[in-house]
Scaffold this active site. Structure first.
Site, PDB file in Angstrom:
ATOM      1  NE  ARG A 147      27.303  -5.100 -47.622  1.00 38.44           N
ATOM      2  CZ  ARG A 147      27.374  -6.045 -46.687  1.00 38.44           C
ATOM      3  NH1 ARG A 147      27.656  -5.730 -45.449  1.00 38.44           N
ATOM      4  NH2 ARG A 147      27.177  -7.311 -46.974  1.00 38.44           N
TER       5      ARG A 147
ATOM      6  CG  HIS B 185      31.511  11.895 -39.467  1.00 38.18           C
ATOM      7  ND1 HIS B 185      30.926  11.694 -40.680  1.00 38.18           N
ATOM      8  CD2 HIS B 185      32.062  10.705 -39.115  1.00 38.18           C
ATOM      9  CE1 HIS B 185      31.124  10.446 -41.057  1.00 38.18           C
ATOM     10  NE2 HIS B 185      31.796   9.830 -40.121  1.00 38.18           N
TER      11      HIS B 185
ATOM     12  N   GLY C 240      35.397   6.189 -34.019  1.00 37.79           N
ATOM     13  CA  GLY C 240      35.079   5.629 -35.336  1.00 37.79           C
ATOM     14  C   GLY C 240      36.288   5.164 -36.128  1.00 37.79           C
TER      15      GLY C 240
ATOM     16  CG  ASP D  37      30.660  17.064 -42.522  1.00 41.26           C
ATOM     17  OD1 ASP D  37      30.002  17.438 -43.516  1.00 41.26           O
ATOM     18  OD2 ASP D  37      31.511  17.777 -41.971  1.00 41.26           O
TER      19      ASP D  37
ATOM     20  CG  HIS E 178      36.678   6.622 -40.626  1.00 41.60           C
ATOM     21  ND1 HIS E 178      36.844   7.972 -40.468  1.00 41.60           N
ATOM     22  CD2 HIS E 178      35.521   6.325 -39.992  1.00 41.60           C
ATOM     23  CE1 HIS E 178      35.828   8.459 -39.795  1.00 41.60           C
ATOM     24  NE2 HIS E 178      35.013   7.482 -39.489  1.00 41.60           N
TER      25      HIS E 178
END
Length: 143
Positions: free
Chosen positions: A99, A11, A58, A83, A90
């Site tokens: 996941r 990030h 991203g 972060d 998002h």
């Protein structure tokens, strides 16, 4: 030794930290094929002087592209400096990526300490073969 395929994501507030980490592990990174999202990929290529497969940013789908590479068995490890103190518009994409890394048993580091441990492991770059889950029963379940 088979070349490891590493996905790197950071990030905005963590990009500098990921670049510094990558510089300190440059020799190990040279033994890898590196994939990264948007700006992170550009900054990495400039900083460490090696090729980086750059995907979308991203928020524009890069997290999902890396997730797809994980599901296809094309990524061996995920380094994702996210972060936890910044609002993330998002966030569902980030959760989906994390996941998938867990579902497919991908070694994953979300901070510098864990990334250091992963890359300093004597078996990671030479000899580690992760177990790939068998989802045959899941895929063949009745609807």
């Amino acid at each position: 030794m088979t070349k490891k395929h590493i996905a790197l994501v950071a990030h905005d507030n963590k990009k500098k930290e990921l670049i510094e980490w990558s510089k300190s592990h440059r020799d190990s990174m040279l033994a890898c094929e590196v994939f990264a999202t948007g700006t992170t990929g550009r900054l990495l290529a400039e900083a460490i002087g090696m090729p980086v497969h750059r995907l979308q940013s991203g928020p524009l789908g890069g997290d999902q592209q890396i997730g797809a590479l994980i599901a296809e068995g094309r990524i061996d490890a995920l380094i994702f400096f996210w972060d936890p103190l910044a609002p993330l518009p998002h966030d569902p994409d980030i959760k989906a990526l994390l996941r998938l890394a867990v579902v497919w048993n991908i070694p994953m580091a979300c901070n510098r300490a864990t990334a250091d441990l992963l890359f300093s492991s004597p078996i990671f770059l030479d000899g580690y073969t992760r177990g790939v889950p068998d989802f045959t029963d899941y895929n063949n379940r009745p609807l």
